[in-house]
Design an enzyme around this catalytic site. Sequence first.
Site, PDB file in Angstrom:
ATOM      1  N   TYR A 109     -20.172  44.404  41.992  1.00 47.45           N
ATOM      2  CA  TYR A 109     -20.189  45.276  43.175  1.00 47.45           C
ATOM      3  C   TYR A 109     -21.454  45.154  44.020  1.00 47.45           C
ATOM      4  O   TYR A 109     -21.555  45.813  45.059  1.00 47.45           O
ATOM      5  CB  TYR A 109     -20.003  46.735  42.742  1.00 47.45           C
ATOM      6  CG  TYR A 109     -18.681  46.977  42.043  1.00 47.45           C
ATOM      7  CD1 TYR A 109     -17.488  46.845  42.743  1.00 47.45           C
ATOM      8  CD2 TYR A 109     -18.625  47.309  40.689  1.00 47.45           C
ATOM      9  CE1 TYR A 109     -16.263  47.044  42.107  1.00 47.45           C
ATOM     10  CE2 TYR A 109     -17.418  47.514  40.050  1.00 47.45           C
ATOM     11  CZ  TYR A 109     -16.240  47.381  40.763  1.00 47.45           C
ATOM     12  OH  TYR A 109     -15.034  47.569  40.141  1.00 47.45           O
TER      13      TYR A 109
ATOM     14  N   HIS B 284     -11.818  46.887  49.655  1.00 49.82           N
ATOM     15  CA  HIS B 284     -12.281  46.667  48.283  1.00 49.82           C
ATOM     16  C   HIS B 284     -13.513  45.775  48.329  1.00 49.82           C
ATOM     17  O   HIS B 284     -13.498  44.717  48.984  1.00 49.82           O
ATOM     18  CB  HIS B 284     -11.195  46.020  47.419  1.00 49.82           C
ATOM     19  CG  HIS B 284     -10.003  46.903  47.296  1.00 49.82           C
ATOM     20  ND1 HIS B 284     -10.028  48.059  46.554  1.00 49.82           N
ATOM     21  CD2 HIS B 284      -8.793  46.844  47.879  1.00 49.82           C
ATOM     22  CE1 HIS B 284      -8.863  48.662  46.667  1.00 49.82           C
ATOM     23  NE2 HIS B 284      -8.088  47.950  47.475  1.00 49.82           N
TER      24      HIS B 284
HETATM   25  O1  CA2 Z   1     -13.586  46.352  44.514  1.00 47.02           O
HETATM   26  C1  CA2 Z   1     -13.435  47.542  44.793  1.00 47.02           C
HETATM   27  O2  CA2 Z   1     -13.975  48.086  45.762  1.00 47.02           O
HETATM   28  C2  CA2 Z   1     -12.588  48.428  43.873  1.00 47.02           C
HETATM   29  O3  CA2 Z   1     -11.846  49.321  44.700  1.00 47.02           O
HETATM   30  C3  CA2 Z   1     -13.566  49.185  42.995  1.00 47.02           C
HETATM   31  C4  CA2 Z   1     -12.882  50.042  41.917  1.00 47.02           C
HETATM   32  C5  CA2 Z   1     -11.872  49.215  41.145  1.00 47.02           C
HETATM   33  O4  CA2 Z   1     -11.162  50.063  40.252  1.00 47.02           O
HETATM   34  C6  CA2 Z   1     -10.886  48.506  42.053  1.00 47.02           C
HETATM   35  O5  CA2 Z   1     -10.016  47.725  41.256  1.00 47.02           O
HETATM   36  C7  CA2 Z   1     -11.612  47.624  43.042  1.00 47.02           C
HETATM   37  C8  CA2 Z   1     -13.896  50.618  40.929  1.00 47.02           C
HETATM   38  C9  CA2 Z   1     -15.083  51.257  41.531  1.00 47.02           C
HETATM   39  C10 CA2 Z   1     -16.134  51.428  40.470  1.00 47.02           C
HETATM   40  O6  CA2 Z   1     -17.377  51.244  41.066  1.00 47.02           O
HETATM   41  C11 CA2 Z   1     -18.459  51.048  40.258  1.00 47.02           C
HETATM   42  C12 CA2 Z   1     -19.598  50.669  40.889  1.00 47.02           C
HETATM   43  C13 CA2 Z   1     -20.721  50.432  40.135  1.00 47.02           C
HETATM   44  C14 CA2 Z   1     -20.699  50.594  38.770  1.00 47.02           C
HETATM   45  C15 CA2 Z   1     -19.542  50.983  38.147  1.00 47.02           C
HETATM   46  C16 CA2 Z   1     -18.411  51.220  38.906  1.00 47.02           C
END
Ligand code: CA2
Length: 145
Positions: A24, A101
């Site tokens: 991310y 995303h």
């Molecule tokens: O890629 C994306 O933006 C997602 O929407 C992010 C979601 C995931 O479930 C989707 O499949 C794709 C998860 C967000 C979690 O974000 C975090 C960021 C940093 C550390 C842990 C989680």
Amino acid sequence: MTRRILLVNGPNLNLLGTREPAVYGTATLVDVERIVTEAAATAGFEVRALQSNHEGVLIDAIHAARDDCAAIVINPGGFTHTSVALRDALTGVALPFAEVHISNVYEREEFRHHSYLHDVAAVRVIGEGVQGYAEAVRQLTALIP
Ligand code: CA2
């Protein structure tokens, strides 16, 4: 029409910049909200930003946007892959919305390949990192007269 965009970030996106930088990146949610605010201002829009880990809170915010927003930018987080209710809220308010995303969900686990929002989103920006939010604002505002 009100020149305001609702920015919605779903579950766990409050953790941005604190864990999983390889997936991310290192930008925080505050950075994302700034990026969206700046891109929206360039297009003549203001922004109301909301992050929640609770599906009902997200749905209530989407319903409220009917009154004073022209469009929605949403990263639904994990609800992307599970929530008919979020889809129904977005189609129910009938505002144009962009699905964002940060990661490229198509290069990740198969359960991330399906989105309940994909076919009803006016704009989709996937796998462009946090700058993808700015691209979503640009594409979405271009659709608004
Ligand atoms: O890629 C994306 O933006 C997602 O929407 C992010 C979601 C995931 O479930 C989707 O499949 C794709 C998860 C967000 C979690 O974000 C975090 C960021 C940093 C550390 C842990 C989680």
